[in-house]
Design a protein around this motif. Structure first.
Motif, PDB file in Angstrom:
ATOM      1  N   ARG A  17      -8.298  32.850 -23.100  1.00 14.18           N
ATOM      2  CA  ARG A  17      -9.324  32.812 -22.065  1.00 14.18           C
ATOM      3  C   ARG A  17      -8.738  32.281 -20.829  1.00 14.18           C
ATOM      4  NH1 ARG A  17     -11.268  28.264 -20.455  1.00 14.18           N
ATOM      5  NH2 ARG A  17     -10.506  27.215 -22.199  1.00 14.18           N
ATOM      6  N   TRP A  18      -8.187  31.407 -21.092  1.00 16.48           N
ATOM      7  CA  TRP A  18      -6.942  30.785 -19.868  1.00 16.48           C
ATOM      8  C   TRP A  18      -6.250  31.800 -18.944  1.00 16.48           C
ATOM      9  CZ3 TRP A  18      -2.972  29.055 -17.186  1.00 16.48           C
ATOM     10  CH2 TRP A  18      -3.022  28.063 -16.197  1.00 16.48           C
ATOM     11  N   ASP A  85       5.954  23.214 -29.656  1.00 17.89           N
ATOM     12  CA  ASP A  85       4.958  23.784 -30.624  1.00 17.89           C
ATOM     13  C   ASP A  85       3.613  23.508 -29.590  1.00 17.89           C
ATOM     14  OD1 ASP A  85       6.331  24.100 -32.947  1.00 17.89           O
ATOM     15  OD2 ASP A  85       6.106  21.982 -33.718  1.00 17.89           O
ATOM     16  N   ASP A  86       3.623  22.902 -28.579  1.00 18.02           N
ATOM     17  CA  ASP A  86       2.499  22.408 -27.835  1.00 18.02           C
ATOM     18  C   ASP A  86       2.602  23.441 -26.527  1.00 18.02           C
ATOM     19  OD1 ASP A  86       4.541  21.024 -26.661  1.00 18.02           O
ATOM     20  OD2 ASP A  86       3.058  19.436 -26.201  1.00 18.02           O
ATOM     21  N   LEU A  87       3.066  24.445 -26.483  1.00 16.50           N
ATOM     22  CA  LEU A  87       3.235  25.214 -25.458  1.00 16.50           C
ATOM     23  C   LEU A  87       1.894  25.621 -24.874  1.00 16.50           C
ATOM     24  CD1 LEU A  87       5.345  26.634 -23.424  1.00 16.50           C
ATOM     25  CD2 LEU A  87       5.241  28.728 -24.807  1.00 16.50           C
ATOM     26  N   LEU A  88       1.265  26.018 -25.696  1.00 15.97           N
ATOM     27  CA  LEU A  88      -0.294  26.858 -25.267  1.00 15.97           C
ATOM     28  C   LEU A  88      -1.054  25.666 -24.792  1.00 15.97           C
ATOM     29  CD1 LEU A  88      -1.177  28.885 -28.451  1.00 15.97           C
ATOM     30  CD2 LEU A  88      -0.171  29.593 -26.102  1.00 15.97           C
ATOM     31  N   SER A  89      -0.824  24.427 -24.600  1.00 12.42           N
ATOM     32  CA  SER A  89      -1.935  23.178 -24.192  1.00 12.42           C
ATOM     33  C   SER A  89      -0.881  22.777 -22.989  1.00 12.42           C
ATOM     34  CB  SER A  89      -1.871  22.158 -25.201  1.00 12.42           C
ATOM     35  OG  SER A  89      -0.639  21.694 -25.750  1.00 12.42           O
ATOM     36  N   ASP A  90       0.175  23.124 -22.799  1.00 11.49           N
ATOM     37  CA  ASP A  90       1.070  22.905 -21.435  1.00 11.49           C
ATOM     38  C   ASP A  90       0.559  23.692 -20.255  1.00 11.49           C
ATOM     39  OD1 ASP A  90       2.941  22.189 -19.488  1.00 11.49           O
ATOM     40  OD2 ASP A  90       4.698  22.600 -20.799  1.00 11.49           O
ATOM     41  N   LYS A  91      -0.282  22.953 -19.419  1.00 12.25           N
ATOM     42  CA  LYS A  91      -0.728  23.537 -18.231  1.00 12.25           C
ATOM     43  C   LYS A  91       0.328  24.048 -17.282  1.00 12.25           C
ATOM     44  CE  LYS A  91      -4.051  22.702 -14.618  1.00 12.25           C
ATOM     45  NZ  LYS A  91      -3.550  24.054 -14.159  1.00 12.25           N
ATOM     46  N   GLU A  92       1.345  23.584 -17.108  1.00 13.77           N
ATOM     47  CA  GLU A  92       2.367  24.030 -16.214  1.00 13.77           C
ATOM     48  C   GLU A  92       3.011  25.390 -16.786  1.00 13.77           C
ATOM     49  OE1 GLU A  92       6.715  22.591 -15.905  1.00 13.77           O
ATOM     50  OE2 GLU A  92       5.527  21.725 -14.076  1.00 13.77           O
ATOM     51  N   ALA A  93       3.044  25.545 -18.373  1.00 11.67           N
ATOM     52  CA  ALA A  93       3.706  26.697 -18.887  1.00 11.67           C
ATOM     53  C   ALA A  93       2.725  27.837 -18.696  1.00 11.67           C
ATOM     54  CB  ALA A  93       3.832  26.372 -20.197  1.00 11.67           C
ATOM     55  N   ASP A  95       0.276  28.121 -16.404  1.00 12.66           N
ATOM     56  CA  ASP A  95       0.339  28.543 -15.082  1.00 12.66           C
ATOM     57  C   ASP A  95       1.417  29.387 -14.472  1.00 12.66           C
ATOM     58  OD1 ASP A  95      -1.824  26.988 -13.976  1.00 12.66           O
ATOM     59  OD2 ASP A  95      -1.105  25.337 -13.325  1.00 12.66           O
ATOM     60  N   LEU A  96       2.410  29.259 -15.119  1.00 18.12           N
ATOM     61  CA  LEU A  96       3.721  29.864 -14.939  1.00 18.12           C
ATOM     62  C   LEU A  96       3.354  31.470 -15.666  1.00 18.12           C
ATOM     63  CD1 LEU A  96       6.476  30.271 -14.083  1.00 18.12           C
ATOM     64  CD2 LEU A  96       7.259  29.472 -16.367  1.00 18.12           C
ATOM     65  N   VAL A  97       2.931  31.337 -16.851  1.00 16.52           N
ATOM     66  CA  VAL A  97       2.408  32.840 -17.380  1.00 16.52           C
ATOM     67  C   VAL A  97       1.626  33.556 -16.766  1.00 16.52           C
ATOM     68  CG1 VAL A  97       1.433  33.820 -19.235  1.00 16.52           C
ATOM     69  CG2 VAL A  97       3.277  31.784 -19.803  1.00 16.52           C
ATOM     70  N   ARG A  98       0.536  32.812 -16.122  1.00 14.95           N
ATOM     71  CA  ARG A  98      -0.669  33.417 -15.247  1.00 14.95           C
ATOM     72  C   ARG A  98       0.032  33.863 -14.094  1.00 14.95           C
ATOM     73  NH1 ARG A  98      -5.660  30.392 -13.946  1.00 14.95           N
ATOM     74  NH2 ARG A  98      -6.392  30.917 -15.809  1.00 14.95           N
ATOM     75  N   SER A  99       0.730  33.104 -13.192  1.00 16.02           N
ATOM     76  CA  SER A  99       1.553  33.436 -12.050  1.00 16.02           C
ATOM     77  C   SER A  99       2.439  35.033 -12.126  1.00 16.02           C
ATOM     78  CB  SER A  99       2.355  32.666 -11.491  1.00 16.02           C
ATOM     79  OG  SER A  99       1.526  31.385 -11.230  1.00 16.02           O
ATOM     80  N   LEU A 111      12.251  38.839 -11.761  1.00 20.20           N
ATOM     81  CA  LEU A 111      12.384  37.370 -12.161  1.00 20.20           C
ATOM     82  C   LEU A 111      12.728  37.026 -13.528  1.00 20.20           C
ATOM     83  CD1 LEU A 111      11.221  34.720 -11.394  1.00 20.20           C
ATOM     84  CD2 LEU A 111       8.884  35.079 -11.974  1.00 20.20           C
ATOM     85  N   PHE A 112      12.329  37.993 -14.402  1.00 20.10           N
ATOM     86  CA  PHE A 112      13.029  37.908 -15.792  1.00 20.10           C
ATOM     87  C   PHE A 112      13.996  37.836 -15.958  1.00 20.10           C
ATOM     88  CE2 PHE A 112      13.647  39.790 -20.128  1.00 20.10           C
ATOM     89  CZ  PHE A 112      13.116  38.811 -21.065  1.00 20.10           C
ATOM     90  N   GLU A 113      14.651  38.929 -15.212  1.00 21.31           N
ATOM     91  CA  GLU A 113      16.299  38.957 -15.319  1.00 21.31           C
ATOM     92  C   GLU A 113      16.786  37.808 -14.778  1.00 21.31           C
ATOM     93  OE1 GLU A 113      18.210  41.031 -16.851  1.00 21.31           O
ATOM     94  OE2 GLU A 113      16.352  42.009 -17.590  1.00 21.31           O
ATOM     95  N   LEU A 114      16.225  37.000 -13.615  1.00 22.93           N
ATOM     96  CA  LEU A 114      16.614  35.858 -13.090  1.00 22.93           C
ATOM     97  C   LEU A 114      16.781  34.558 -14.227  1.00 22.93           C
ATOM     98  CD1 LEU A 114      17.902  34.279 -10.965  1.00 22.93           C
ATOM     99  CD2 LEU A 114      15.403  33.815  -9.994  1.00 22.93           C
TER     100      LEU A 114
END
Length: 122
Positions: A17-18, A85-93, A95-99, A111-114
């Motif tokens: 959802r996020w 374990d709490d990666l899904l609740s980490d807002k910064e992580a 945000d990074l995935v969404r970006s 970016l992945f290679e970097l």
């Protein structure tokens, strides 16, 4: 006490959802329930019925199996020491995935290679 599978499914609902930028209110409207029920599903406080999970999967445009990905045979969440374990609740992580997914594919590859090079150096 919530069952670990219900907690995992709830986290996967919240994650998807996020990542799609959908609010709890919008998902609830699409499924035909109150947003408070979505909150309870996402925390694992309430168990999601099979038909409701089907509707949620349809609204979030994923197969039902998506919500169970990452579970072990015994219902335990995977334990990968390199990822908290709490990666899904980490807002910064999140945000990074969404970006990351908002970028054009060629930029994502670069970016992945970097990131791979930088993680090898660390």
């Amino acid at each position: 006490m919530a069952h670990k599978v219900d907690i995992h499914v709830g986290k996967r609902i919240r994650q998807r959802r996020w990542l799609t930028g959908m609010t709890q209110q919008r998902l609830a409207e699409m499924v035909g329930i109150k947003f408070q029920q979505i909150q309870k599903y996402e925390t694992g406080a309430n168990r999601v019925s099979a038909s409701r999970l089907w509707d949620i999967a349809d609204a979030l445009e994923v197969p039902v199996a998506f919500f169970f990905e990452g579970l072990k045979e015994d219902g335990a969440a995977p334990s990968d020491n390199s990822v908290p374990d709490d990666l899904l609740s980490d807002k910064e992580a999140m945000d990074l995935v969404r970006s990351y997914y908002a970028m054009p594919e060629n930029q994502r590859r670069r970016l992945f290679e970097l990131a791979r090079v930088l993680s090898d150096v660390a």
